[in-house]
Every structure is written in structure tokens, then in C-alpha cells.
Design a protein around this motif. Structure first.
Motif, short mmCIF file in Angstrom:
data_model
loop_
_atom_site.label_atom_id
_atom_site.label_comp_id
_atom_site.label_asym_id
_atom_site.label_seq_id
_atom_site.Cartn_x
_atom_site.Cartn_y
_atom_site.Cartn_z
N MET A 1 0.83 -1.19 0.00
CA MET A 1 0.00 0.00 0.00
C MET A 1 0.88 1.25 0.00
SD MET A 1 -2.79 1.26 2.80
CE MET A 1 -1.48 1.75 3.93
N ILE A 2 1.92 1.22 0.82
CA ILE A 2 2.84 2.36 0.88
C ILE A 2 3.54 2.55 -0.47
CG2 ILE A 2 4.92 3.24 2.00
CD1 ILE A 2 4.02 1.76 4.52
N LEU A 3 3.91 1.43 -1.10
CA LEU A 3 4.55 1.52 -2.42
C LEU A 3 3.61 2.17 -3.43
CD1 LEU A 3 6.84 0.83 -4.41
CD2 LEU A 3 5.76 -1.40 -4.74
N LEU A 4 2.33 1.80 -3.40
CA LEU A 4 1.36 2.38 -4.33
C LEU A 4 1.22 3.88 -4.11
CD1 LEU A 4 -1.42 -0.37 -4.28
CD2 LEU A 4 0.29 0.04 -6.05
N VAL A 5 1.29 4.31 -2.86
CA VAL A 5 1.23 5.75 -2.57
C VAL A 5 2.45 6.45 -3.16
CG1 VAL A 5 1.29 7.47 -0.74
CG2 VAL A 5 -0.16 5.45 -0.50
N CYS A 6 3.62 5.84 -3.01
CA CYS A 6 4.85 6.44 -3.52
C CYS A 6 4.85 6.53 -5.05
CB CYS A 6 6.06 5.62 -3.07
SG CYS A 6 6.36 5.66 -1.29
N LEU A 7 4.16 5.60 -5.70
CA LEU A 7 4.15 5.57 -7.16
C LEU A 7 3.12 6.53 -7.77
CD1 LEU A 7 4.39 1.71 -7.71
CD2 LEU A 7 6.17 3.39 -8.18
N ASN A 8 2.30 7.13 -6.94
CA ASN A 8 1.24 7.99 -7.46
C ASN A 8 1.80 9.29 -8.03
OD1 ASN A 8 -1.50 8.78 -7.90
ND2 ASN A 8 -1.34 10.10 -6.10
N ARG A 9 1.37 9.61 -9.27
CA ARG A 9 1.69 10.88 -9.93
C ARG A 9 3.20 11.13 -10.05
NH1 ARG A 9 -2.45 13.66 -11.23
NH2 ARG A 9 -4.47 13.42 -10.24
N THR A 10 3.91 10.16 -10.55
CA THR A 10 5.32 10.34 -10.85
C THR A 10 5.54 10.13 -12.34
OG1 THR A 10 5.82 7.99 -10.45
CG2 THR A 10 6.03 9.49 -8.58
N SER A 85 -7.23 9.54 -14.49
CA SER A 85 -7.99 9.57 -13.24
C SER A 85 -7.24 10.33 -12.15
CB SER A 85 -8.28 8.14 -12.76
OG SER A 85 -8.91 8.16 -11.50
N GLN A 86 -8.01 11.04 -11.31
CA GLN A 86 -7.43 11.76 -10.19
C GLN A 86 -7.45 10.93 -8.91
OE1 GLN A 86 -6.08 14.89 -10.66
NE2 GLN A 86 -6.53 14.39 -12.81
N HIS A 87 -8.07 9.76 -8.97
CA HIS A 87 -8.23 8.94 -7.76
C HIS A 87 -7.02 8.03 -7.57
CE1 HIS A 87 -10.05 6.51 -4.65
NE2 HIS A 87 -11.08 7.35 -4.64
N LEU A 88 -6.46 8.07 -6.37
CA LEU A 88 -5.26 7.30 -6.07
C LEU A 88 -5.47 5.81 -6.28
CD1 LEU A 88 -2.41 6.98 -4.91
CD2 LEU A 88 -3.39 7.08 -2.61
N ALA A 89 -6.61 5.27 -5.85
CA ALA A 89 -6.86 3.83 -5.97
C ALA A 89 -6.93 3.40 -7.43
CB ALA A 89 -8.15 3.47 -5.23
N ILE A 90 -7.63 4.19 -8.26
CA ILE A 90 -7.76 3.83 -9.67
C ILE A 90 -6.40 3.90 -10.37
CG2 ILE A 90 -8.80 4.51 -11.87
CD1 ILE A 90 -11.25 5.39 -10.31
N ARG A 91 -5.62 4.91 -10.04
CA ARG A 91 -4.29 5.04 -10.64
C ARG A 91 -3.35 3.92 -10.19
NH1 ARG A 91 -2.97 10.00 -12.85
NH2 ARG A 91 -0.78 9.68 -12.30
N SER A 92 -3.69 3.27 -9.10
CA SER A 92 -2.86 2.18 -8.58
C SER A 92 -3.13 0.84 -9.26
CB SER A 92 -3.08 2.02 -7.06
OG SER A 92 -2.73 3.19 -6.37
N LEU A 93 -4.30 0.70 -9.88
CA LEU A 93 -4.69 -0.58 -10.47
C LEU A 93 -3.71 -1.08 -11.54
CD1 LEU A 93 -8.58 -0.21 -10.68
CD2 LEU A 93 -7.22 -1.49 -9.01
N LEU A 152 -7.71 -0.07 1.13
CA LEU A 152 -7.19 0.79 2.19
C LEU A 152 -6.88 2.19 1.68
CD1 LEU A 152 -4.85 -1.75 4.02
CD2 LEU A 152 -7.01 -0.81 4.87
N LEU A 153 -6.49 2.29 0.41
CA LEU A 153 -6.21 3.60 -0.17
C LEU A 153 -7.47 4.45 -0.32
CD1 LEU A 153 -3.71 2.60 -3.03
CD2 LEU A 153 -3.16 3.67 -0.85
N MET A 154 -8.64 3.81 -0.25
CA MET A 154 -9.91 4.50 -0.49
C MET A 154 -10.63 4.87 0.81
SD MET A 154 -11.21 2.01 -3.59
CE MET A 154 -12.60 3.04 -4.03
N ILE A 155 -9.99 4.67 1.95
CA ILE A 155 -10.67 4.90 3.23
C ILE A 155 -11.16 6.35 3.35
CG2 ILE A 155 -10.25 5.13 5.72
CD1 ILE A 155 -8.67 2.60 5.64
N ALA A 156 -10.31 7.30 2.97
CA ALA A 156 -10.69 8.70 3.15
C ALA A 156 -11.72 9.17 2.14
CB ALA A 156 -9.43 9.58 3.05
N SER A 157 -11.58 8.75 0.87
CA SER A 157 -12.45 9.27 -0.19
C SER A 157 -13.75 8.49 -0.35
CB SER A 157 -11.70 9.28 -1.52
OG SER A 157 -11.27 7.96 -1.86
N MET A 158 -13.69 7.18 -0.20
CA MET A 158 -14.89 6.35 -0.40
C MET A 158 -14.93 5.29 0.71
SD MET A 158 -14.58 5.89 -4.56
CE MET A 158 -16.24 5.24 -4.76
#
Length: 479
Positions: A1-10, A85-93, A152-158
């Protein structure tokens, strides 16, 4: 999960760098036993072993980073909605899909680069998620874990959808774990012999006498066993040299002996050596199995034109082993029908899933002495436990120095011998028949993974990406 966060928007380059950094950590720690193996098996200098392990870690880290980056790029081209997509979870798929593709690439038995170790799913062997293995193998377990990470990445938004994605895989895995796909038949008594004779001792001047006497003395206590099992390469001689002695022991004990042994094919002067297993009945009948998937650098040299100079400088016994047939019949013994796996083969789920058809349990023999006191033996046993869940059969695992144990069809280690101690583990296990959904899938996928089929899939994926990019370019020019 942490890796997916680090990979977002790079950027694509930064994505590759992050994945490479992660891969170096993954293999440096998770496969650190390769260093112990080189020191123990090859008896080479620590400096050379460090260099070789560094090359190994860098290669697989690059392989890992390349596959995930390539899949992310391919999905971005063919399905641009993921990229926009602007959503972290979708960009992680796309990264999750790339991880599963990477794990699949390591299951291809025809590739020298196959190293099916450290898959995500193995971390969940003792959880409800392991139930997915019976349906879709270790890959489906990994997919379930990735779904939880995305949830888990979607806890805050959805939050509501997040609860579903996090909770549903565990509940579904529990239901799958409780489903019985195989049928229980009569019991069989087995005796697992762990001689604890090291590789150096076995191949010393007095090694044959030591290995033989130790295995015989331990086997004498298994007077009620229907099947006595010795580990991979139990004796430092070929099968034709040991056959008479093993037959005499089988007759004396009045039981079947199954042992790992090197087998020579002397027909027409070929002098081919195989790593195999031989079963010997009390009446003298024998049958054999030849190992198909060999250990790179331990049993053969991959990319021989490149690595032969390095291999020749390493003092590894039996390092020029030939591969047996990819498809072999089960061993039909007086007591049972046995599916075989020798050492490294247990890590290939589709290979094992296809191999256990029409068998009643799986025997996995290995020489784990070269792991040293590393985490290697525990990882090897964890992999065997996942094969038990996938096939819903008992796995009887016999090694030279540990871990030797018995795994039930739910993946639980029900009995085990202490590591680095000689001993005999006797137990009664259930014979089982029938097939799990994964075993049906394994037969299909193993055929797809043959070289030409895999190449066809890769070319098809490339064509799809090119067509999608061309359509996007036309749409942009029209606008």
C-alpha cells in the motif's frame, strides 16, 4: 500500500526508479539465502559470492521494475481513463496488474529467468485469503491481497466501498477454504527420513558409507510404514550403483522405499545425468521420476555462452544435470499413487497443479542443506504449504537437514522434525482423489505458458497497444 502511494503521480522514469529501489530491498532481504547457498554449495570466496548475489539481486530488481512499468504504460495507452484519473486507488490498479503479470512471468518453466519466490500471496498462507489458492492458485491469493491494499487507499475518499474491498476478500477466502473438492480415501503410513548429513560430508572420501549407514539406521525404526521416503540426492552415487543395496533394504523392511538419487542414461553412450527419484518395492519392482525444472547455476548454466566462465570456477557437485521430460506419469506404488516434486519444482504452481492429477498425495524431496541457517528452508516449506492448499492434498516434504514435515490439505504443518538433527517422522495421512478448480486451470495455463504461446500473447498485447495509440492519435488530430 505504501509503495502504491509512492508511485502515485510520478513520471515514468521516476516510477521505474522507485520500483527498482523496492526490488533491490525485496530480493536483498527475501533471497539473502542465495549467499549462504553459494558459500555452502560452491565453496567459493565470500567476495565472489557477494558479487554474484549482487548481480542476481540487480537482475531480478530490474526485471521487476521493467515488467510493472511496462504494464502500467501499456494500460495507460490502451485505457487512458486510468492515466487521467485523479483517484489514487484507480491510478494504482495498473501497478497491481503489473505485479500479477510479473509473478506469472516467473511461473513460466521454459524461461531461464524464472524465479517464483517472494510472491505476495505467500505472506497470507496462514490467513483466510489462502482459501483463494484452491480456486485460482497463489495468483488469486496475491490478487486478493492487492484488492485489500487498494481498498485501504480509499478509506478517506470512499469509506463504504473501502470497507467492502477490505473485508470481502477475507470472507470469500474463508468460504473457499471450507469447500471440499477432493474425496478422502483410505490411510497410508509414511516414514520421512532426515539423515542430517551435510553436502560436504556426503561428498567426502567416506561420505557414501556415512550417508548409507545413517539412512539405513534411521529407516529400521519405520517397521510399520507402507512407504519410507529419503530426501533428494540421499546417496552420493548414481541409481544403478545403489539399486542392489536399496532393494535389499526394501526387502528386509518389507516396505517401499522412495529416494532421491542421480540417474544416468548410459544408452548409446550418452552419459546423461538426471536428478531423479526411484521407488523400490520389496519384490524388486522399481519406477522412476526425472526432475524437469532445474536450479539455475546449481544444476545447469543458463545462458551458457555468457556464464560458463563463472560456472567453471565454482566447485559445485552435480552441476551439469539434464532436464527430464516435462510430462511424466505419477509413480504408481503398491500403497498409493504419488505425485513427485524435487527441490525447486515445488515453487512452480502450474507445473505441480498439472502433475498431481490422478495422484493421492504429493511427495516433495529436497536437499536444503545448502541453505545454511538462513530463512531459505522456512520459505521453501511455506511454498509447499501453498501447493497443498491449491491441490487439496497432503504434501509430504522430506529434506536432508530440515524442514522435514507433513502438510495437510488446508496448508497446516501438522508434524515437523527439528532442523539440523537426524530423525524419522512417522505419520498416517489420508489419500485423496479428485481435482480442485486450480488443478483444472493449471493444465490449461501450463500449455499456454509453453514458449510459442507466450510469445503469441506478448505480440498480441503489443498489437493492441499500437492500435489503441493510433486511434488516440486520430481522435486528437480530428479535435
Amino acid at each position: 500500500m505504501i509503495l502504491l502511494v509512492c508511485l502515485n503521480r510520478t513520471t515514468l522514469l521516476n516510477t521505474f526508479g522507485i520500483l527498482l529501489f523496492f526490488g533491490i530491498g525485496k530480493y536483498s532481504i527475501g533471497a539473502s539465502w542465495t549467499y549462504d547457498g553459494l558459500i555452502t554449495l560452491g565453496d567459493i570466496a565470500p567476495s565472489l559470492a557477494t558479487g554474484l548475489v549482487s548481480v542476481f539481486v540487480l537482475f531480478y530488481s530490474l526485471f521487476f521494475a521493467f515488467i510493472l512499468t511496462a504494464v502500467k504504460f501499456w494500460i495507460g495507452v490502451t485505457i487512458p481513463q486510468f492515466r487521467r484519473s485523479q483517484h489514487l486507488a484507480i491510478r494504482s490498479l495498473p501497478f497491481c496488474a503489473g505485479w500479477l503479470v510479473f509473478e506469472q512471468a516467473n511461473y513460466v518453466t521454459a524461461l531461464d529467468t524464472s524465479f517464483p519466490w517472494l510472491d505476495i500471496g505467500y505472506a497470507f498462507t496462514d490467513t483466510w485469503l489462502a482459501g483463494f489458492a484452491t480456486l485460482g492458485g497463489i495468483t488469486l491469493v496475491s490478487a486478493g491481497a492487492l484488492v485489500v491494499a487498494v481498498g485501504l487507499l480509499m478509506i478517506a475518499s470512499m469509506p463504504r466501498l473501502s470497507v467492502v474491498l477490505v473485508g470481502l476478500p477475507w470472507f470469500a477466502g474463508l468460504l473457499a477454504l471450507q469447500q471440499e473438492w477432493t474425496v478422502v480415501n483410505e490411510d497410508v503410513n509414511v516414514a520421512l527420513v532426515q539423515a542430517n548429513v551435510s553436502i560436504k560430508e556426503k561428498y567426502s572420501e567416506d561420505g557414501l558409507g556415512l550417508a548409507w549407514s545413517t539412512h539405513v539406521d534411521l529407516s529400521r525404526s519405520a517397521v510399520e510404514a507402507d512407504l519410507v521416503i529419503w530426501p533428494e540426492g540421499a546417496l552420493p552415487i548414481a541409481e544403478h550403483q545403489a539399486r542392489e543395496y536399496i532393494q535389499s533394504l526394501a526387502k528386509y523392511l518389507d516396505t517401499t522405499i522412495l529416494t532421491g538419487v542421480y540417474i544416468r542414461d548410459d544408452d548409446r553412450g550418452s552419459q546423461k545425468a538426471y536428478n531423479g527419484a526411484v521407488s523400490v518395492e520389496p519384490v524388486g519392482d522399481t519406477s522412476q521420476f526425472l526432475k524437469f525444472k532445474r536450479v539455475p547455476f546449481g544444476e545447469y548454466t543458463p545462458l551458457e555462452w555468457l556464464f560458463e566462465p563463472i560456472q567453471s570456477g565454482m566447485n559445485i557437485p552435480n552441476s551439469n544435470i539434464k532436464a527430464g521430460p516435462a510430462r511424466q506419469s505419477p509413480l504408481e506404488l503398491d500403497c498409493c499413487k504419488v505425485g513427485m516434486s524435487i527441490c525447486y519444482e515445488i515453487a512452480f504452481p502450474y507445473l505441480i497443479g498439472r502433475r498431481v492429477h490422478n495422484t493421492e498425495f504429493l511427495v516433495a524431496i529436497s536437499e536444503d542443506g545448502w541453505f545454511g541457517n538462513s530463512m531459505g528452508p522456512a520459505q521453501h516449506m511455506q511454498i509447499a504449504r501453498m501447493r497443498a492448499i491449491e491441490t487439496q492434498r497432503y504434501v509430504v516434504r522430506v529434506t536432508s537437514s530440515g524442514l522435514t514435515g507433513i502438510v495437510d490439505p488446508k496448508g497446516k504443518l501438522v508434524a515437523v522434525l527439528p532442523v539440523n538433527e537426524p530423525g524419522v517422522l512417522t505419520s498416517t495421512i489420508e489419500k485423496r482423489t479428485g481435482s480442485t478448480p486450480f488443478m483444472f486451470i493449471a493444465g490449461i495455463v501450463e500449455g499456454i505458458f509453453d514458449g510459442f504461446y507466450l510469445l503469441g500473447l506478448m505480440l498480441t498485447a503489443a498489437c493492441v497497444a499500437l492500435v489503441a495509440r493510433a486511434r488516440q492519435n486520430r481522435a486528437t488530430s480530428q479535435v
